[in-house]
Structure formats: structure tokens, C-alpha cells
Design a protein around this motif. Structure first.
Motif, PDB file in Angstrom:
ATOM      1  N   ALA A   1     -28.673 -17.128  -0.560  1.00 42.63           N
ATOM      2  CA  ALA A   1     -29.312 -18.268   0.096  1.00 42.63           C
ATOM      3  C   ALA A   1     -29.545 -19.431  -0.857  1.00 42.63           C
ATOM      4  O   ALA A   1     -29.291 -20.585  -0.497  1.00 42.63           O
ATOM      5  CB  ALA A   1     -30.633 -17.809   0.711  1.00 42.63           C
ATOM      6  N   HIS A   2     -30.007 -19.165  -2.072  1.00 42.99           N
ATOM      7  CA  HIS A   2     -30.370 -20.299  -2.930  1.00 42.99           C
ATOM      8  C   HIS A   2     -29.132 -21.084  -3.360  1.00 42.99           C
ATOM      9  O   HIS A   2     -29.188 -22.289  -3.552  1.00 42.99           O
ATOM     10  CB  HIS A   2     -31.199 -19.846  -4.132  1.00 42.99           C
ATOM     11  CG  HIS A   2     -30.458 -19.086  -5.174  1.00 42.99           C
ATOM     12  ND1 HIS A   2     -30.301 -17.727  -5.131  1.00 42.99           N
ATOM     13  CD2 HIS A   2     -29.834 -19.492  -6.308  1.00 42.99           C
ATOM     14  CE1 HIS A   2     -29.610 -17.334  -6.188  1.00 42.99           C
ATOM     15  NE2 HIS A   2     -29.311 -18.371  -6.914  1.00 42.99           N
TER      16      HIS A   2
ATOM     17  N   ALA B   1     -28.315 -23.403  -0.521  1.00 44.08           N
ATOM     18  CA  ALA B   1     -29.210 -24.555  -0.513  1.00 44.08           C
ATOM     19  C   ALA B   1     -28.725 -25.587  -1.514  1.00 44.08           C
ATOM     20  O   ALA B   1     -28.668 -26.785  -1.212  1.00 44.08           O
ATOM     21  CB  ALA B   1     -30.634 -24.106  -0.847  1.00 44.08           C
ATOM     22  N   VAL B   2     -28.338 -25.130  -2.685  1.00 42.32           N
ATOM     23  CA  VAL B   2     -27.894 -26.050  -3.720  1.00 42.32           C
ATOM     24  C   VAL B   2     -26.610 -26.754  -3.296  1.00 42.32           C
ATOM     25  O   VAL B   2     -26.406 -27.936  -3.588  1.00 42.32           O
ATOM     26  CB  VAL B   2     -27.693 -25.280  -5.052  1.00 42.32           C
ATOM     27  CG1 VAL B   2     -27.027 -26.156  -6.097  1.00 42.32           C
ATOM     28  CG2 VAL B   2     -29.044 -24.768  -5.565  1.00 42.32           C
TER      29      VAL B   2
ATOM     30  N   ALA C   1     -37.101 -29.561  -4.532  1.00 41.37           N
ATOM     31  CA  ALA C   1     -36.130 -30.104  -5.480  1.00 41.37           C
ATOM     32  C   ALA C   1     -35.957 -29.198  -6.687  1.00 41.37           C
ATOM     33  O   ALA C   1     -35.510 -29.638  -7.736  1.00 41.37           O
ATOM     34  CB  ALA C   1     -36.599 -31.479  -5.935  1.00 41.37           C
ATOM     35  N   PHE C   2     -36.309 -27.903  -6.525  1.00 37.78           N
ATOM     36  CA  PHE C   2     -36.313 -26.987  -7.675  1.00 37.78           C
ATOM     37  C   PHE C   2     -35.001 -27.016  -8.445  1.00 37.78           C
ATOM     38  O   PHE C   2     -34.973 -27.029  -9.665  1.00 37.78           O
ATOM     39  CB  PHE C   2     -36.597 -25.555  -7.218  1.00 37.78           C
ATOM     40  CG  PHE C   2     -36.663 -24.574  -8.351  1.00 37.78           C
ATOM     41  CD1 PHE C   2     -37.835 -24.391  -9.063  1.00 37.78           C
ATOM     42  CD2 PHE C   2     -35.538 -23.855  -8.729  1.00 37.78           C
ATOM     43  CE1 PHE C   2     -37.895 -23.512 -10.115  1.00 37.78           C
ATOM     44  CE2 PHE C   2     -35.590 -22.966  -9.796  1.00 37.78           C
ATOM     45  CZ  PHE C   2     -36.775 -22.796 -10.486  1.00 37.78           C
ATOM     46  N   ALA C   3     -33.887 -27.024  -7.700  1.00 35.97           N
ATOM     47  CA  ALA C   3     -32.588 -26.879  -8.359  1.00 35.97           C
ATOM     48  C   ALA C   3     -32.100 -28.184  -8.979  1.00 35.97           C
ATOM     49  O   ALA C   3     -31.071 -28.199  -9.630  1.00 35.97           O
ATOM     50  CB  ALA C   3     -31.559 -26.350  -7.361  1.00 35.97           C
ATOM     51  N   ARG C   4     -32.842 -29.272  -8.782  1.00 36.31           N
ATOM     52  CA  ARG C   4     -32.364 -30.562  -9.307  1.00 36.31           C
ATOM     53  C   ARG C   4     -32.810 -30.793 -10.731  1.00 36.31           C
ATOM     54  O   ARG C   4     -33.912 -30.420 -11.125  1.00 36.31           O
ATOM     55  CB  ARG C   4     -32.883 -31.693  -8.415  1.00 36.31           C
ATOM     56  CG  ARG C   4     -32.077 -31.813  -7.145  1.00 36.31           C
ATOM     57  CD  ARG C   4     -32.620 -32.886  -6.260  1.00 36.31           C
ATOM     58  NE  ARG C   4     -32.706 -34.201  -6.922  1.00 36.31           N
ATOM     59  CZ  ARG C   4     -33.081 -35.285  -6.278  1.00 36.31           C
ATOM     60  NH1 ARG C   4     -33.405 -35.226  -5.005  1.00 36.31           N
ATOM     61  NH2 ARG C   4     -33.145 -36.433  -6.915  1.00 36.31           N
TER      62      ARG C   4
ATOM     63  N   ALA D   1     -36.600 -30.137   2.774  1.00 37.33           N
ATOM     64  CA  ALA D   1     -35.162 -29.885   2.844  1.00 37.33           C
ATOM     65  C   ALA D   1     -34.387 -31.110   2.363  1.00 37.33           C
ATOM     66  O   ALA D   1     -33.350 -30.974   1.714  1.00 37.33           O
ATOM     67  CB  ALA D   1     -34.769 -29.527   4.271  1.00 37.33           C
TER      68      ALA D   1
ATOM     69  N   LEU E   1     -33.402 -31.843  -1.658  1.00 38.83           N
ATOM     70  CA  LEU E   1     -32.246 -31.293  -2.374  1.00 38.83           C
ATOM     71  C   LEU E   1     -30.989 -32.111  -2.079  1.00 38.83           C
ATOM     72  O   LEU E   1     -29.896 -31.722  -2.441  1.00 38.83           O
ATOM     73  CB  LEU E   1     -32.014 -29.821  -1.998  1.00 38.83           C
ATOM     74  CG  LEU E   1     -32.407 -28.774  -3.027  1.00 38.83           C
ATOM     75  CD1 LEU E   1     -31.952 -27.394  -2.584  1.00 38.83           C
ATOM     76  CD2 LEU E   1     -31.871 -29.070  -4.403  1.00 38.83           C
TER      77      LEU E   1
END
Lengths: 294, 372, 252
Positions: C75-76, C79-80, C106-109, C151, C154
Motif C-alpha cells: 500500500a505505501h 501511495a507514493v 506528506a511522509f514520503a516527500r 491525500a 502526496l
């Protein structure tokens, strides 16, 4: 009275640092990890090896022991628990017992079953009528520092916030792009290191034995239960509450108050107090839950 | 059933050596039972006890045996388990028809054997158990080592002689600890001392500071203690951390574990079973060194004395149990044993036993003179 | 596979544990399209979105996002890669503050998120006012706005909205749908919308499809959708319509 407070603080510090790791892992993985207390034992033996057998400086040995235990905790997760993410919490709990037994046997086979002591001779101190040692002060300070650091990690860093997000709502966290497995590994590392540190401090205060987890198990789980299972800092407060209850009960000379003959609750009742408090809290919580359901 | 192979081998070997002695001729013999733990824990002490018994039997036989008959030892294994001990005793009494047995084992093994021997009218010689409860079998159980209550009384008297006016006690909460403490407290009080606090701690606890704090508040001149192993180390550690400076008077200092030698230097003295340097003791110690190399453990001497007393009693009164019981106290009166003079009270337990005194100095126990 | 589709389901079968919910779904979301998925309770609408996010157990078929096969991704990673998912329930981190929720979005940014924060606060001014409060204390409408904003942070390639109107007061529904319109316009995002509220969905969507028992029973441009058809599909489980439709699709 000051003595009771000092004793309670020191004992709470020893218990709290282990208890918060259990709460941390419960909050993310939703099961009571009995292997956690055994991580404390492993960490204590590692620090002992670095310090007493290899002759490294004490602070370096303790930190290294904690970090290595964190690594062992991560490895345990990869080898065992990562493969069991889907099974029921009860199943995981039973597996964690198995892991604990395995670690205990491993420690005993390497170091032998006999007791060992950290070769430290802390100086006795006295303040306001209370007696304690330099080591007590160090233990309390280390625990406070560790709790403070964990607070900073969880509330002031992105990774810590993600860990809290994952604990609160795992599915949503995944769909927000938070890499759950990496966060879980971080959680095991932090929990394992804290267990290692706590175990080392506990062993320095007492002694090292492969089965010392059994001595720590009751108070640690009692503290976590009092604090509310998944509440990390609740576990620390739970340790303090439990420790105060225990030390107050065993220190008060009930005999003199009632009959004139000195008599107090024997110290071995510490564990009964721990279990009693735990049962009481569970009963109250259950009643509370039932009342809410109505 | 009992099928442990190593045990069988050890047992048959010992029985063979025992049987080899009278094999020369079909002379009339007297069987004597020996119950030892040849397997299980503390085997080396047990083996030394058997060696002491064997030496005494050999010496008695060389001098013509008892009543013109040779002594034959029949050795059984107790495995350091009460149940195996009872089975061994039953076999000795019912199959081998022995009138007396010499026993090695802790109180847990020796007490049930004494319980079994009493209704059968047999005689037990105890060479290793020290629980004060063993004093409850007068006419059945005789001990060649002093019981804990006797040693406890000696510790209490010792502290009083050293000028201690008020003392606190700390012992493990088991029959050994509390039995010793009660006897020591009675002797100390009888000698004019005041007991300010008695503490019996639970064994195996991680920290004894909470147990020691009431003792500290009582501010005693000295601490009287007994204990063993890791717990004693934890007790010393707790005392040091609490800044307790009172001196320690202890029973059996050799079984204490010391935590910080520097701190304990000049702080602890105590007494242990002694008398092993008697002339007989020296003589049989030399024989041991010749036969087996090395130093015998104390139980070698207690075993030797047990067999010697038993042999002399048989010679004097007769080989049946009643005769042995009648004769034992009489022969003990003029027996100068390997463990010193053996003075029995009317229970058959040693009183005024020879004691060795030790003080902890320079990181180890050193012999000191007995107090006047 | 549909050329130029942003999101493409091909013969997808999926479910939870041993229970199978989706039974061979083939569906495409165009690059600038708003597609409304309708259907009775239990028809598999929400499961379709969860399967797109990788939250179910998928047994057959494949899913592509903007031409990339994401069938096996966790899933993650989805999302990215651009899946912006807004769940129906438990759609915010209740223990975290509004602003921390957005940061987690925005964790993955790695780049600064300031401009995007300003953009979502412009879209939902209410969130800017309440940025310090725990998300658990927000109203249902505010939570939905926060979840959408989350949402968006990201920078997704599409939005998956699971019943954005459920449990909301009519005025709030209006507010949320207005926001969705703006996202479609200003952010140029394709939207896959699962709805119970047929009227609101039809008002928003370019295309409508109806799910019955884990399959797509009807797939039409929104203006062509007849309320009677819908009624039949909802009421009789769509047996008749599904047969007709399946026959029609096969003949194509």
C-alpha cells in the motif's frame, strides 16, 4: 518517608524503562510481548560482556549493549514475528513466550546458569535521612533521560509521528505512504534498546541471572497494565504508581500501629502487590467497559 | 524403576569393593548400611564420606572386627532425593537386615530416613545434615556433626563474648536460617544482649535493601547472620549501599559469597565446624592424601567418626540395634575423634563442638583464635 | 487494458481472508475523468477502492496506475506512486493534531511541503483554523476535509473517494462536493468516487458504473444513466440488467 520516596523512585526507574518498550510494541503490534523482558536480560549480559569481560568503559558498554539488543530485537522480528503478522494476538503472545524461553536457554548456555554481578562499587550517599547510592542516582537520571529522548522521538520527529500514526491507524498509515515494516523495525529497535538499557541498569542494581526475567516480569507487566497497555508514558507512570504502592506497603510498620509489636508486610509480598494491583485494574477497566457498552 | 546406568555402575563397583574384603573366608560378618548420594548433587562430598567410613571399617576389621565378626559395608544410593533415600533405607533394613545405617544427605533426605528407622527400632548415624529438626529423633538418630541450633547458639554466645550489646539478625527465610537465628538469639539474650530486630528474607530476591532498611533504623551494634551463595552477596551489597557499618558475626562464613572484599575487610568474623586438626584427624588426612591425593572434604572426617563410634558400640554392647543404642553414648564419652571430642546431649546431638573461628581480612577468611 | 487510462482494473478478483468480494472486475478511469461507482450495500464498491490501494487479498487479475503495474506493490508504495485514497471511516489519525496529520500525508516527500499546505488550507480554510487540535476532536465533515487534504499532500495522480457524503449533514455534503469539484478543476485530478448518494454522484460524475455482487453490471456516461435502470439494479440485485449488460459487453 524520604527513604520510601527514594526507594520508590529508583525502583520505578528500573521498571519503567522496560515497561515503556512493552507499551510501545503493544501500541503498534497489539500483542503483549513476553520476549521483551528477556531482551532486557540479553542486554544486561551483553553490557556485562563488554564491561566486565572485555574491560570497556562502563558508559560505552551500556550504550553498546543497548544498541546490540535493539539489533537483536529487530532480527527477532524479521525471523519470527514478521512472518506472523496475520495471526491472532493470542497466537503472537504464545510465540513471544517461546522466543523468551529460547533466549533464556541461549543466555544460559553461553554464560551458565549461575549468578554474576557487575563489578561496580558505587559510593553510598545520604540525603535528608534517606540512604542511596551514586548508582541509584545514575539509574534514575538515565531513565529520565531515556523517557525524555523517547518523548522527543515520538512527538518531535517525523519518524516518531509516523510511528504514532501507525499505532493509531495502521491501514490509513500505509495508504498515506508510510512504510509500515520499516517503522515496525524502528519500533523493535527502540523497544529492544530500551529493554537492553533497562535490563543492564536492573542487573547493575541487583545481579545477572539467565532467569532474571521472571523477577522483572510481574512488576513490568503490572506497570504496563496500570498505565494502560498501549500508552507509552502511561507505562512509566504505572511503574511509579506500582513502586510507590509496593514500598509504602512494605515499609509501614503496621504491627506498631495496631498491636505495639513491630511488624510490617514481608518484602516478598512485593510481587503479590504487583499482581493484586494488576488484577484490580483489569477488573475495574472491564467493569468500566461494560458500563460504557450499556 | 531405577535404571540409571551410571548409577548402577558406580553402585556395583562400590558394592564389589565392599564385598571383596570378607571374600577371603566364610567368616561370620556384621552388615552396616551406608546411604550416600553417589549420583545427584554434591557427589564429591558424599564419596569422601564413604571413604571415611570405609577407612574406619578397615581399621576396625584389622583390629579383629566387632565381637569377632568382620564389618561388611552395604552402600546404597540416595540420589539426593528423599524418595530414593527411603527406598535405599528400606532395602537395607528389610533385605540386608542391617541394624544401623550411616547416612549422607541434606535434611530433606535424612529426615524421612529417620522417620522410617524410628518405628523399625534401627539406628541412624547422620554425617552431613544439620537441620535442628534432626534433634527430634532421640534414640534413633545420632549426629557426628553439630546441628544448626547448636551452631546458632555458638554464634550468639560468640557475639556476646565480643562485647556486642545490641544485635540485629538477618537470615534467609527457611528452616536453616530461622532455626539458626532463633538459637543464636536465645543464646545472645541469655548472655545479656538485646535483639533489636530479626529479619528473615525471601531467598532469590534481586535486592535486599528494603529488607535491610528496618535493620538500619534499629541501629544495632552488630549484625548476626547466616546464609549462603548469591543471596548473601546481595545482602552484603545492599548493606554497603545503605552505608551500614556495623560488624557482622556469622555462622559458616565459608559458605558466604562476598561481594566487595575491600568493604568487608575487618567487618566480618564467624565460626565454622572445627576439630578437624585433632591428632586422629591429622592421621587420617595423611592416609587420604596417600590413597587418593589431595585434601579430603570435612565429610570424610564425619564419616570416619560415625563408623568408629558405631563399631565401638557394637563391640561394647552387641550388634543388635537396642544394644547399639545403649552403648553409643558410653563409647562416645572416651572417644577422641577425627572431628575432636564428641559430646552428645541426651538427644544424641553434639554440644560444645570444637569450632574454628575466622575473620575476613585481606580479601579472604583467615583463622583467628577462639574468644576467651 | 485501456490505452491512456490513469487507473486500470483487469479481471480483478479480491476479498478478505477466505471471503471473496470482487469477482472479475474490469474497469478503467480516464486521465481527466470523474467516475462514480454506485451499487447496493455489499456490492463491492468500497472493496474495489481498498483493492486499488492494496488493502485486500487479491487473487486474480491486475491493476495498472498510469501504465505501471502495481498489482504486487504494498500500500505505501502505491501511495507514493500517486494513489490518493480517502477512506469512508477511520480516515484521519485521531491522536495526531491536524497539522501532524498533514505532515504524515506528506511522509514520503523529501521536498518542502509549505506551498501544498497553503493550497489545501485555501481549499479548506476550516483546517487552517484548527491546525493544532487533535484530529479526533474534529466534526465528521472536518475529518473528511482533512482526509482529502491529507491525500492531496502526496501530490497524487488520482483520488479514490469512498462515500464522501456518508453521515454528513446536507449542507456539509454540499461543501465537500464543492471542494471535490475544485480539486477536479484546479488540481486536474481524475476522481474515482464511490457513492450511496446517487443524486450527488450523478451531479459530479462524467461516467457512472454500477456494481452488483462483485461485478460491474453497468458502465455508462452519466447523462445516459436512467433512474429506472439504477432502480432495477439496486432492487433486484441486477440479475436481469447484469445479464443484458454482460451480453452487450461481450458482443463489443
Amino acid at each position: 518517608m524520604t527513604q520510601i520516596l527514594v526507594d520508590s523512585l529508583v525502583y520505578a526507574a528500573e521498571i519503567a524503562i522496560i515497561a515503556i518498550g512493552i507499551a510501545l510494541s503493544y501500541s503498534v503490534l497489539r500483542f503483549a510481548n513476553f520476549a521483551h523482558v528477556q531482551f532486557a536480560v540479553v542486554g544486561a549480559y551483553l553490557s556485562y560482556t563488554f564491561f566486565a569481560l572485555l574491560g570497556w568503559p562502563v558508559v560505552a558498554s551500556v550504550i553498546l549493549g543497548a544498541v546490540a539488543t535493539g539489533g537483536i530485537a529487530v532480527a527477532t522480528d524479521r525471523l519470527v514475528f514478521a512472518r506472523l503478522r496475520g495471526i491472532s494476538p493470542d497466537g503472537k503472545m504464545i510465540v513471544s513466550w517461546g522466543v523468551a524461553l529460547f533466549l533464556r536457554a541461549a543466555v544460559a548456555s553461553v554464560f551458565g546458569g549461575g549468578a554474576r554481578v557487575f563489578p561496580l562499587q558505587p559510593a553510598p550517599l545520604s540525603f535528608a535521612g534517606a540512604y542511596f547510592t551514586m548508582q541509584d542516582v545514575t539509574v534514575a537520571a538515565a531513565t529520565l533521560l531515556a523517557i525524555g529522548a523517547l518523548h522527543l522521538l515520538l512527538y518531535r520527529t517525523k519518524a516518531g509521528t509516523a510511528l504514532r500514526a501507525l499505532a493509531g491507524n495502521p491501514d490509513l498509515a500505509r495508504t498515506r505512504g508510510i512504510p509500515a515494516e520499516r517503522m515496525i523495525a524502528l519500533m523493535w529497535f527502540v523497544g529492544g534498546s530500551y529493554a537492553g538499557l533497562g535490563g543492564t541498569l536492573f542487573a547493575m542494581q541487583t545481579r545477572l541471572q539467565p532467569n532474571m526475567d521472571l523477577i522483572m516480569l510481574l512488576p513490568v507487566f503490572s506497570a504496563v497494565t496500570i498505565g494502560g497497555l498501549d500508552r507509552v508514558f502511561g507505562a512509566a507512570l504505572g511503574a511509579l504508581a506500582l513502586s510507590l504502592a509496593q514500598n509504602l506497603l512494605i515499609s509501614v510498620d503496621l504491627g506498631s500501629l495496631l498491636t505495639g509489636q513491630p511488624w510490617s508486610v514481608p518484602t516478598q509480598f512485593r510481587d503479590f502487590i504487583a499482581v493484586g494491583t494488576m488484577v484490580l485494574i483489569l477488573l475495574l477497566r472491564r467493569r468500566g467497559a461494560t458500563a460504557q457498552a450499556r | 524403576m531405577r535404571t540409571c546406568p551410571t548409577r548402577r555402575i558406580v553402585l556395583s563397583m562400590l558394592m564389589l569393593t565392599a564385598a571383596a574384603l570378607p571374600a577371603r573366608a566364610a567368616e561370620p560378618t556384621v552388615p552396616v548400611g551406608v546411604i550416600a548420594n553417589l549420583t545427584g548433587s554434591d557427589v564429591p562430598s558424599s564419596v569422601d564420606m564413604v571413604r571415611g567410613v570405609q577407612l574406619a571399617a578397615d581399621e576396625l576389621n584389622a583390629a579383629g572386627g566387632v565381637q569377632g565378626r568382620k564389618i561388611v559395608l552395604i552402600t546404597e544410593d540416595s540420589e539426593y532425593r528423599p524418595q530414593a533415600g527411603i527406598e535405599a533405607a528400606t532395602k537395607l533394613f528389610d533385605v540386608n537386615k542391617v541394624e544401623a545405617a550411616i547416612v549422607f544427605g541434606g535434611s530433606s533426605v535424612t529426615l524421612p530416613i529417620a522417620e522410617l528407622a524410628r518405628p523399625k527400632g534401627k539406628v541412624i548415624l547422620n554425617t552431613s545434615a544439620s537441620s535442628a529438626k534432626l534433634g527430634g529423633y532421640p534414640g534413633t538418630l545420632y549426629s557426628t556433626l553439630p546441628l544448626d541450633d547448636i551452631v546458632g547458639a555458638q554464634v550468639g554466645a560468640y557475639a556476646a563474648k565480643m562485647g556486642v550489646k545490641s544485635a540485629a539478625f538477618i537470615v534467609p527465610n527457611n528452616t536453616f536460617g530461622t532455626g539458626l537465628m532463633d538459637a543464636a538469639a536465645a543464646a545472645f539474650t541469655a548472655a545479656g544482649g538485646t535483639v533489636v530486630r530479626k529479619i528473615a528474607y525471601t531467598e532469590g530476591q534481586p535486592d535486599y535493601r528494603p529488607d535491610l532498611q528496618p535493620l538500619q533504623r534499629a541501629k544495632p551494634d552488630a549484625i548476626i547472620s547466616a546464609g549462603y551463595g548469591d543471596d548473601t552477596r546481595t545482602v552484603f551489597k545492599a548493606a554497603r549501599e545503605l552505608g551500614i557499618t556495623a560488624p557482622w558475626y556469622v555462622a559458616y562464613p565459608s559458605i558466604f559469597a562476598v561481594e566487595d572484599p575491600a568493604w568487608l575487610n575487618g567487618h566480618m568474623s564467624g565460626l565454622d565446624n572445627g576439630g578437624l586438626d585433632s591428632s586422629t584427624g591429622q592421621r587420617i588426612k595423611a592416609i587420604y592424601a596417600q590413597q587418593f591425593k589431595g585434601e579430603p572434604r570435612p565429610h570424610y572426617f564425619y564419616g570416619y567418626d560415625a563408623m568408629m563410634l558405631l563399631g565401638r558400640a557394637m563391640q561394647k554392647g552387641g550388634t543388635d540395634a537396642a544394644a547399639i543404642k545403649a552403648a553409643l553414648p558410653l563409647v562416645a564419652k572416651d572417644y577422641d575423634g577425627a572431628t575432636g571430642r564428641i559430646e552428645w546431649d541426651d538427644r544424641g546431638q553434639r554440644i560444645n563442638p570444637p569450632m574454628d573461628y575466622f575473620a575476613f581480612r585481606d580479601g579472604k577468611l583467615e583463622p583467628i583464635a577462639a574468644p576467651k | 487494458m485501456t490505452a491512456g487510462a490513469m487507473l486500470d482494473f483487469v479481471g480483478v478478483a479480491a476479498g478478505y481472508g477466505k471471503i471473496s468480494v470482487l469477482d472479475g472486475v474490469t474497469l478503467a478511469l480516464g486521465a481527466a475523468e470523474t467516475l462514480a461507482v454506485l451499487g447496493a450495500n455489499g456490492s463491492g464498491k468500497s472493496t474495489l477502492l481498498k483493492t486499488a490501494m492494496g488493502l485486500t487479498r487479491m487473487t486474480e487479475g491486475g491493476i495498472r496506475l498510469d501504465g505501471t503495474d502495481i498489482t504486487r506493490l504494498p500500500a505505501h508504495r502505491r501511495a507514493v506512486l500517486g494513489m490518493g485514497y480517502v477512506p469512508q471511516t477511520r480516515n484521519v489519525f485521531a491522536e495526531l493534531s491536524v497539522i501532524d496529520n498533514l505532515r504524515m500525508g506528506a511522509f514520503a516527500r523529501r521536498d518542502p511541503i509549505g506551498p501544498d499546505l497553503d493550497a489545501v488550507f485555501a481549499l479548506f480554510p476550516r483546517l487552517a483554523e484548527r491546525r493544532r487540535v487533535p484530529a479526533g476532536t474534529l466534526s465528521g465533515g472536518e475529518r473528511r476535509m482533512l482526509s482529502i487534504a491529507n491525500a492531496l499532500l502526496l501530490r497524487p495522480k488520482l483520488l479514490l473517494l469512498d462515500e464522501p457524503s456518508s453521515d454528513l449533514a446536507p449542507a456539509t455534503v454540499e461543501h465537500v462536493f464543492a471542494a471535490i469539484r475544485r480539486i477536479r478543476g484546479d488540481w486536474r485530478l481524475p476522481v474515482l468516487l464511490v457513492e450511496q448518494n446517487v443524486r450527488a454522484a450523478l451531479g459530479l460524475a462524467d461516467r457512472v458504473c454500477v456494481m452488483v455482487r462483485g461485478r460491474v453490471a453497468l458502465d455508462l456516461p452519466a447523462p445516459q444513466m436512467q433512474p429506472a435502470q439504477l432502480h432495477a439494479l439496486f432492487m433486484d440485485g441486477g440479475v436481469r440488467a447484469r445479464t443484458d449488460e454482460a451480453g452487450r459487453q461481450r458482443s463489443q
